[in-house]
Enzyme design. Structure first.
Site, mmCIF file in Angstrom:
data_model
loop_
_atom_site.group_PDB
_atom_site.id
_atom_site.type_symbol
_atom_site.label_atom_id
_atom_site.label_comp_id
_atom_site.label_asym_id
_atom_site.label_seq_id
_atom_site.Cartn_x
_atom_site.Cartn_y
_atom_site.Cartn_z
ATOM 1 N N SER A 232 -6.215 13.417 -4.709
ATOM 2 C CA SER A 232 -6.493 12.885 -3.306
ATOM 3 C C SER A 232 -7.909 13.068 -2.925
ATOM 4 C CB SER A 232 -5.689 13.265 -2.527
ATOM 5 O OG SER A 232 -6.314 12.953 -1.013
ATOM 6 N N TYR B 110 -10.206 7.245 -0.136
ATOM 7 C CA TYR B 110 -10.207 6.813 1.188
ATOM 8 C C TYR B 110 -11.831 6.038 1.648
ATOM 9 C CZ TYR B 110 -5.743 8.755 2.765
ATOM 10 O OH TYR B 110 -4.453 8.978 2.803
ATOM 11 N N THR C 271 -6.952 3.663 -1.426
ATOM 12 C CA THR C 271 -6.000 3.496 -0.524
ATOM 13 C C THR C 271 -6.270 2.626 0.745
ATOM 14 O OG1 THR C 271 -4.941 5.712 -1.018
ATOM 15 C CG2 THR C 271 -4.478 4.756 1.068
ATOM 16 N N LYS D 158 -3.848 0.610 -3.704
ATOM 17 C CA LYS D 158 -2.685 1.420 -3.142
ATOM 18 C C LYS D 158 -2.150 1.192 -1.760
ATOM 19 C CE LYS D 158 -0.788 5.946 -2.615
ATOM 20 N NZ LYS D 158 -0.623 6.310 -1.409
ATOM 21 N N HIS E 172 3.232 4.214 2.014
ATOM 22 C CA HIS E 172 2.489 5.748 2.153
ATOM 23 C C HIS E 172 3.588 6.822 2.570
ATOM 24 C CE1 HIS E 172 -1.786 7.212 2.774
ATOM 25 N NE2 HIS E 172 -1.102 8.514 3.142
HETATM 26 C C1 LIG Z 1 1.944 15.324 2.492
HETATM 27 C C2 LIG Z 1 1.685 13.930 2.002
HETATM 28 C C3 LIG Z 1 0.275 13.798 1.856
HETATM 29 C C4 LIG Z 1 -0.461 12.371 1.451
HETATM 30 N N1 LIG Z 1 -1.637 12.309 1.337
HETATM 31 C C5 LIG Z 1 -2.019 11.215 0.883
HETATM 32 C C6 LIG Z 1 -3.517 11.049 0.565
HETATM 33 O O1 LIG Z 1 -4.337 11.776 0.917
HETATM 34 N N2 LIG Z 1 -3.692 9.909 0.027
HETATM 35 C C7 LIG Z 1 -3.044 9.022 -0.235
HETATM 36 O O2 LIG Z 1 -3.508 7.639 -0.771
HETATM 37 N N3 LIG Z 1 -1.748 9.000 0.048
HETATM 38 C C8 LIG Z 1 -1.264 9.938 0.487
HETATM 39 N N4 LIG Z 1 0.145 10.322 0.679
HETATM 40 C C9 LIG Z 1 0.951 9.190 0.279
HETATM 41 C C10 LIG Z 1 1.414 9.376 -1.158
HETATM 42 O O3 LIG Z 1 0.373 9.248 -1.939
HETATM 43 C C11 LIG Z 1 2.406 8.445 -1.539
HETATM 44 O O4 LIG Z 1 2.382 7.252 -1.374
HETATM 45 C C12 LIG Z 1 3.645 9.008 -0.717
HETATM 46 O O5 LIG Z 1 3.930 10.342 -0.877
HETATM 47 C C13 LIG Z 1 5.037 8.280 -1.558
HETATM 48 O O6 LIG Z 1 6.310 8.695 -0.932
HETATM 49 P P1 LIG Z 1 7.278 9.843 -1.278
HETATM 50 O O7 LIG Z 1 6.500 11.161 -0.789
HETATM 51 O O8 LIG Z 1 8.563 9.414 -0.775
HETATM 52 O O9 LIG Z 1 7.345 9.978 -2.769
HETATM 53 C C14 LIG Z 1 0.607 11.319 1.221
HETATM 54 C C15 LIG Z 1 1.831 11.840 1.033
HETATM 55 C C16 LIG Z 1 2.453 12.823 1.547
HETATM 56 C C17 LIG Z 1 3.794 13.376 1.852
#
Ligand SMILES: Cc1cc2nc3c(=O)[nH]c(=O)nc-3n(C[C@H](O)[C@H](O)[C@H](O)COP(=O)(O)O)c2cc1C
Length: 388
Positions: A107, A130, A156, A252, A276
């Site tokens: 990330s 981002y 994203t 994404k 997300h």
């Molecule tokens: C704690 C956390 C932080 C996240 N940070 C980002 C991020 O920095 N960039 C991003 O594109 N998605 C981020 N996401 C979304 C994840 O990439 C992903 O889309 C999501 O976790 C998928 O769902 P799941 O946790 O149910 O597998 C984050 C998700 C979580 C749970």
């Protein structure tokens, strides 16, 4: 070493060992958390067709995502602040992914930097971007990802503005945690985490601190981030970023067929059907329900991946059977990482692979290429019949 048989085992240990602020940050959705809940519960509405008396020898979960060989069609999703869930979390997760043979996505909002992860791994990883208003910073970030030989840029698109997660506001989420009384009391019970953090390479946002003028501490960074997310992002800018990168691009955060068609127009190599993890628009469709309409719109022209709600190999198998070429896990790997570091991420991947392999065999299939929608019983109207 505790016996780990399912992702839930890792989550239980993770909760015990990790400061509340970071557990809550991970285990929340936005507002009422409807979409967060439905991302997982909608998988339960799909059933498998069990088949019998089929030769089950020589099975394989191997496949490909954007032309790269993967041990199973599962990548680690980009997760901000991974290095706060466990000391050097990004490095540990990336190493586990590399050894297992699945992609790791770093990330923008990671603790370990692009360079830290590159130095700790031997194969290319993917970098998630981002889009921010500071164009110079974005250009430099892209150059750094190129220099680190990242093999895909994951842009994203569903976070120009932040969906509210109540607990993050109530907990005063920050990296590192602020020394408030409540935090100190909670941290006192998480000694294992604390000792790990004392030896961590970094405790701040590694891709940002030191790379943007005037940013030297987390307080500044919080203000800078809130100001910097690019509200003006549009498809012209996305096309420019793609050109700037020049390599494979994965878009994404697509949950609507019209947006999937736009992604196709700008020439994405793959799209990720994702909300997300239910952290942005509460009340949006779960990813697995949104998938069929998107596949109908673009599925034969671009590689379609999916994340959000995956907690088992059965979920992965269902997504692949519905037509996703690849999937991502976010929370499922964070549970493993917070529970047991690198070994925990490996354990999460092993649990998922085993569940997927055995479920696939019981459906009478021996390889991912043989998995198709006819291993599923999909209830009529699963994707919804919407007016207008
Ligand atoms: C704690 C956390 C932080 C996240 N940070 C980002 C991020 O920095 N960039 C991003 O594109 N998605 C981020 N996401 C979304 C994840 O990439 C992903 O889309 C999501 O976790 C998928 O769902 P799941 O946790 O149910 O597998 C984050 C998700 C979580 C749970």
């Amino acid at each position: 070493m505790p016996v780990i048989t399912e992702i839930e085992d890792l989550k239980r240990i993770y909760r015990r060992r990790t400061p509340k602020m970071f557990y809550d940050y991970c285990e929340s959705g936005s507002w009422t958390e409807q979409t967060f809940r439905e991302n997982s519960s909608d998988f339960d509405k799909l059933y498998f067709r069990q088949r019998i008396a089929v030769d089950m020898t020589d099975r394989s979960t191997a496949s490909q995502m954007i032309g790269e060989d993967v041990a199973m069609p599962v990548a680690l999703a980009p997760v901000g602040l991974t290095g706060m869930q466990h000391a050097d979390g990004e490095i540990k997760a990336a190493r586990a992914a590399e050894k297992f043979g699945v992609p790791f996505t770093l990330s923008t909002m990671s603790i370990n930097s692009i360079e830290d992860v590159a130095a700790a791994t031997t194969k290319p990883f993917w970098f998630q971007l981002y889009t921010m208003r500071d164009e110079d910073f974005i250009r430099r970030l892209i150059e750094r990802a190129k220099a680190a030989k990242c093999s895909a840029l994951v842009i994203t698109l569903d976070l120009q503005i932040l969906g509210q997660r109540h607990k993050d506001l109530k907990n005063g989420l920050s990296a590192p945690p602020k020394p408030t009384l409540m935090n100190m009391i909670n941290l006192a019970t998480k000694w294992r985490w604390g000792i790990g953090m004392l030896g961590a390479q970094r405790r701040e946002f590694g891709n940002i601190v030191g790379h943007v003028e005037g940013i030297s501490d987390a307080a500044d960074l919080g203000a800078w981030t809130a100001e910097q997310f690019d509200l003006t992002l549009d498809w012209t800018k996305i096309a420019k970023l793609k050109e700037m990168w020049g390599g494979k691009v994965i878009l994404k955060g697509i949950i609507d067929a019209e947006d999937a068609k736009m992604a196709l127009k700008v020439g994405a190599d793959a799209i990720i059907v994702s909300n997300h993890g239910g952290r942005q628009l509460d009340g949006a469709l779960s990813s697995i329900r949104a998938l069929p309409a998107i596949l109908d719109a673009v599925g034969d022209k671009v590689e379609v991946h999916l994340d959000s709600g995956i907690r088992s190999g059965q979920d992965v198998l269902k997504a692949v059977a519905m037509g996703a070429k690849g999937t991502y896990i976010g929370r499922a790997f964070v549970y493993g990482l917070g529970a047991m570091g690198e070994a925990g991420v490996t354990a999460a991947l092993e649990v998922i692979r085993k569940e997927m392999d055995i479920s696939m065999a019981l459906c009478g299939r021996r390889s991912i290429a043989e998995v198709s929608r006819d291993i599923l019983l999909v209830p009529e109207g699963f994707e919804g019949r919407w007016q207008g």
